[in-house]
Design an enzyme around this catalytic site. Structure first.
Site, short mmCIF file in Angstrom:
data_model
loop_
_atom_site.label_atom_id
_atom_site.label_comp_id
_atom_site.label_asym_id
_atom_site.label_seq_id
_atom_site.Cartn_x
_atom_site.Cartn_y
_atom_site.Cartn_z
N TYR A 59 0.85 -1.20 0.00
CA TYR A 59 0.00 0.00 0.00
C TYR A 59 0.88 1.25 0.00
O TYR A 59 1.59 1.54 0.98
CB TYR A 59 -0.93 0.04 1.22
CG TYR A 59 -1.95 -1.07 1.28
CD1 TYR A 59 -2.28 -1.83 0.16
CD2 TYR A 59 -2.60 -1.38 2.48
CE1 TYR A 59 -3.22 -2.85 0.22
CE2 TYR A 59 -3.54 -2.40 2.55
CZ TYR A 59 -3.84 -3.14 1.42
OH TYR A 59 -4.77 -4.15 1.49
N SER A 198 -13.11 -4.61 1.85
CA SER A 198 -14.14 -3.92 1.04
C SER A 198 -15.55 -4.22 1.56
O SER A 198 -16.44 -4.53 0.76
CB SER A 198 -14.01 -4.28 -0.44
OG SER A 198 -12.72 -4.02 -0.95
N LEU A 200 -17.76 -2.30 2.50
CA LEU A 200 -18.73 -1.32 1.99
C LEU A 200 -18.75 -1.33 0.47
O LEU A 200 -19.27 -0.40 -0.15
CB LEU A 200 -18.37 0.08 2.49
CG LEU A 200 -18.48 0.27 4.01
CD1 LEU A 200 -17.85 1.59 4.45
CD2 LEU A 200 -19.94 0.20 4.43
N ALA A 201 -18.18 -2.39 -0.13
CA ALA A 201 -18.05 -2.45 -1.59
C ALA A 201 -17.44 -1.14 -2.11
O ALA A 201 -17.93 -0.55 -3.07
CB ALA A 201 -19.39 -2.76 -2.25
N GLN A 202 -16.38 -0.72 -1.41
CA GLN A 202 -15.62 0.48 -1.76
C GLN A 202 -16.49 1.74 -1.77
O GLN A 202 -16.24 2.67 -2.52
CB GLN A 202 -14.86 0.28 -3.07
CG GLN A 202 -13.85 -0.87 -2.94
CD GLN A 202 -12.83 -0.95 -4.04
OE1 GLN A 202 -13.12 -0.57 -5.17
NE2 GLN A 202 -11.65 -1.49 -3.74
N GLY A 203 -17.51 1.75 -0.96
CA GLY A 203 -18.34 2.95 -0.82
C GLY A 203 -19.70 2.82 -1.51
O GLY A 203 -20.62 3.59 -1.23
N LEU A 204 -19.85 1.82 -2.37
CA LEU A 204 -21.15 1.63 -3.07
C LEU A 204 -22.29 1.52 -2.07
O LEU A 204 -23.37 2.10 -2.24
CB LEU A 204 -21.10 0.37 -3.92
CG LEU A 204 -22.43 0.03 -4.60
CD1 LEU A 204 -22.48 0.64 -5.99
CD2 LEU A 204 -22.68 -1.47 -4.68
N LEU A 205 -22.05 0.77 -0.97
CA LEU A 205 -23.14 0.48 -0.03
C LEU A 205 -23.48 1.66 0.88
O LEU A 205 -24.39 1.57 1.69
CB LEU A 205 -22.79 -0.78 0.80
CG LEU A 205 -22.68 -2.05 -0.06
CD1 LEU A 205 -22.12 -3.22 0.76
CD2 LEU A 205 -24.04 -2.43 -0.65
N1 LIG Z 1 -6.31 -8.22 1.01
C1 LIG Z 1 -6.66 -7.58 -0.09
O1 LIG Z 1 -6.41 -8.03 -1.21
C2 LIG Z 1 -7.40 -6.28 0.07
C3 LIG Z 1 -8.03 -5.69 -1.04
C4 LIG Z 1 -8.72 -4.49 -0.84
C5 LIG Z 1 -8.76 -3.90 0.42
N2 LIG Z 1 -8.12 -4.48 1.48
C6 LIG Z 1 -8.14 -3.87 2.83
O2 LIG Z 1 -9.49 -3.62 3.19
C7 LIG Z 1 -9.66 -2.25 3.53
C8 LIG Z 1 -11.05 -1.81 3.16
O3 LIG Z 1 -11.39 -2.11 1.81
P1 LIG Z 1 -11.62 -0.98 0.70
O4 LIG Z 1 -10.95 0.25 1.11
O5 LIG Z 1 -11.29 -1.60 -0.60
O6 LIG Z 1 -13.22 -0.78 0.68
P2 LIG Z 1 -14.32 -0.29 1.73
O7 LIG Z 1 -13.81 -0.34 3.10
O8 LIG Z 1 -15.53 -1.08 1.39
O9 LIG Z 1 -14.59 1.20 1.27
C9 LIG Z 1 -13.84 2.27 1.76
C10 LIG Z 1 -14.39 3.57 1.18
O10 LIG Z 1 -15.79 3.68 1.45
C11 LIG Z 1 -16.13 5.03 1.79
N3 LIG Z 1 -16.63 5.01 3.17
C12 LIG Z 1 -16.03 4.49 4.28
N4 LIG Z 1 -16.79 4.66 5.37
C13 LIG Z 1 -17.90 5.31 4.97
C14 LIG Z 1 -19.07 5.78 5.64
N5 LIG Z 1 -19.23 5.60 6.95
N6 LIG Z 1 -20.03 6.40 4.91
C15 LIG Z 1 -19.89 6.60 3.58
N7 LIG Z 1 -18.80 6.16 2.88
C16 LIG Z 1 -17.82 5.53 3.57
C17 LIG Z 1 -14.85 5.84 1.66
O11 LIG Z 1 -14.75 6.34 0.31
P3 LIG Z 1 -15.36 7.77 -0.17
O12 LIG Z 1 -15.60 8.62 1.03
O13 LIG Z 1 -14.31 8.32 -1.08
O14 LIG Z 1 -16.61 7.41 -0.91
C18 LIG Z 1 -13.77 4.79 1.86
O15 LIG Z 1 -12.53 5.10 1.27
C19 LIG Z 1 -8.52 -1.53 2.79
O16 LIG Z 1 -8.20 -0.28 3.37
C20 LIG Z 1 -7.41 -2.54 2.94
O17 LIG Z 1 -6.81 -2.42 4.22
C21 LIG Z 1 -7.46 -5.67 1.32
#
Ligand SMILES: NC(=O)c1ccc[n+]([C@@H]2O[C@H](COP(=O)([O-])OP(=O)(O)OC[C@H]3O[C@@H](n4cnc5c(N)ncnc54)[C@H](OP(=O)(O)O)[C@@H]3O)[C@@H](O)[C@H]2O)c1
Length: 322
Positions: A59, A198, A200-205
């Site tokens: 990262y 993910s 939150l499906a990267q924010g979709l949810l």
């Molecule tokens: N092992 C692997 O291969 C792998 C792959 C991916 C991720 N990960 C790990 O998993 C973690 C989380 O996954 P992810 O970042 O892909 O997706 P996620 O946690 O589903 O989505 C994060 C994004 O959702 C939005 N968000 C977060 N909290 C919110 C809330 N309360 N209300 C509204 N929007 C919100 C923010 O984006 P916005 O505000 O910009 O909309 C944030 O950057 C990563 O940081 C990483 O540590 C691991």
């Protein structure tokens, strides 16, 4: 905060903090996020009882580990720090050297959880687990974990290590439910842990994005879920989340997290772009969904059929240039 016991005297928070966003260009949050907001997010997470912090050497090419370590400061010992090795050349001496480099960037003498970021398609796990065993023997690594592993390969990794491979970090949310087939039943019956990334499906949810308001950073431009058609198809699922959220005076994002950790062996590691999001995500740990709500959300999720795979490719290209 709620916790999951992982041994006689150890537990981890059911909601952790994912830190891929820290210092990584592909999320595009900029330098003030990396230099200030990220630190504030970590400090607030500690105050609210978060113990599980997830990062990876890849990262931001080490920047996430550095930012996280600096933000934790003297409180490093009260955190359960999880990082990952990207297994390009997974021979024991390289594994050992990379663990030392991660520990140095984090400013710790022990990595609480050291995870293999993804299975190496060419090299079996006996090789990497030899390095992991040596790291556990000298106390630099506490628990060993894997990520993006099938159940068979998780078990094979454990056999190769000769002791438990605590966790498998996989994508798990209302829109990615394949871990329910085998990983969750395995974890629930054997004392292992599924770390949901993910969630939150990267924010979709969150329900914040729709056809006319699509996120623009590199991560999500390449994610078919954010194609205009898929955002439209997600409408019913978001509506189901809103309905449950209203009943709990919560937000759709909080309900999505509560759904993800409803199963007993799951902890979730949402990323956050602000302190407010972190606070909201932590509060989701205390939401109890009724069976009816859980089933209604699961049913709405099953009805969501996004366009993915090869069919999504031309649309991704088109969406990128429009
Ligand atoms: N092992 C692997 O291969 C792998 C792959 C991916 C991720 N990960 C790990 O998993 C973690 C989380 O996954 P992810 O970042 O892909 O997706 P996620 O946690 O589903 O989505 C994060 C994004 O959702 C939005 N968000 C977060 N909290 C919110 C809330 N309360 N209300 C509204 N929007 C919100 C923010 O984006 P916005 O505000 O910009 O909309 C944030 O950057 C990563 O940081 C990483 O540590 C691991």
């Amino acid at each position: 905060m709620r916790f999951l016991s992982i041994g006689a005297d150890a537990q981890i928070s059911r909601i952790g903090l994912g830190t891929w966003q820290f210092g990584s260009r592909e999320w595009g949050y900029g330098s003030s996020y990396a230099e200030q907001e990220a630190r504030a997010i970590v400090r607030r997470a500690l105050e609210l009882g978060v113990t599980l912090f997830d990062t990876a050497e890849i990262y931001g090419f080490g920047r996430s580990e550095r930012i996280l370590g600096q933000a934790l400061g003297e409180d490093r010992d009260s955190a359960f720090l999880a990082t990952k090795i990207f297994p390009v050349l997974p021979v024991a001496p390289v594994v050992e050297q990379r663990a030392v480099a991660s520990a140095n960037r984090l400013g710790v003498r022990k990595l609480d959880l050291y995870q293999v970021h993804q299975p190496n398609p060419l090299v079996r796990d006996g090789t990497i687990m030899r390095g992991m065993r040596a790291l556990q023997r000298v106390g630099l690594v506490g628990e060993v974990g894997v990520s993006n592993y099938s159940l068979d390969r998780w078990r094979a990794a454990e056999a190769a290590l000769g002791s438990r491979v605590l966790s498998n970090q996989v994508q798990y949310s209302l829109v990615t439910r394949s871990p329910e087939q085998d990983l969750l039943p395995f974890a629930e019956t054997t004392g292992h842990v599924v770390i949901a990334y993910s969630p939150l499906a990267q924010g979709l949810l969150s329900g914040r994005y729709h056809r006319d308001n699509r996120p623009v950073n590199r991560v999500r431009i390449g994610n078919p879920l954010f194609l205009p058609d898929n955002l439209e198809r997600a409408g019913d699922l978001i509506a189901a989340l809103r309905e449950v959220a209203d009943a709990h005076s919560a937000t759709p994002a909080q309900v999505a997290l509560a759904w993800a950790i409803h199963r007993p062996a799951v902890v979730a590691i949402p990323g956050a772009s602000s302190v407010e999001q972190l606070e909201s995500n932590v509060a989701a740990a205390d939401i109890d969904l009724t069976d009816g709500e859980y089933q209604a959300l699961s049913a709405a999720a099953a009805r969501f059929q996004p366009v993915t795979g090869p069919a999504a490719l031309p649309r991704l290209v088109r969406a990128r240039f429009t």
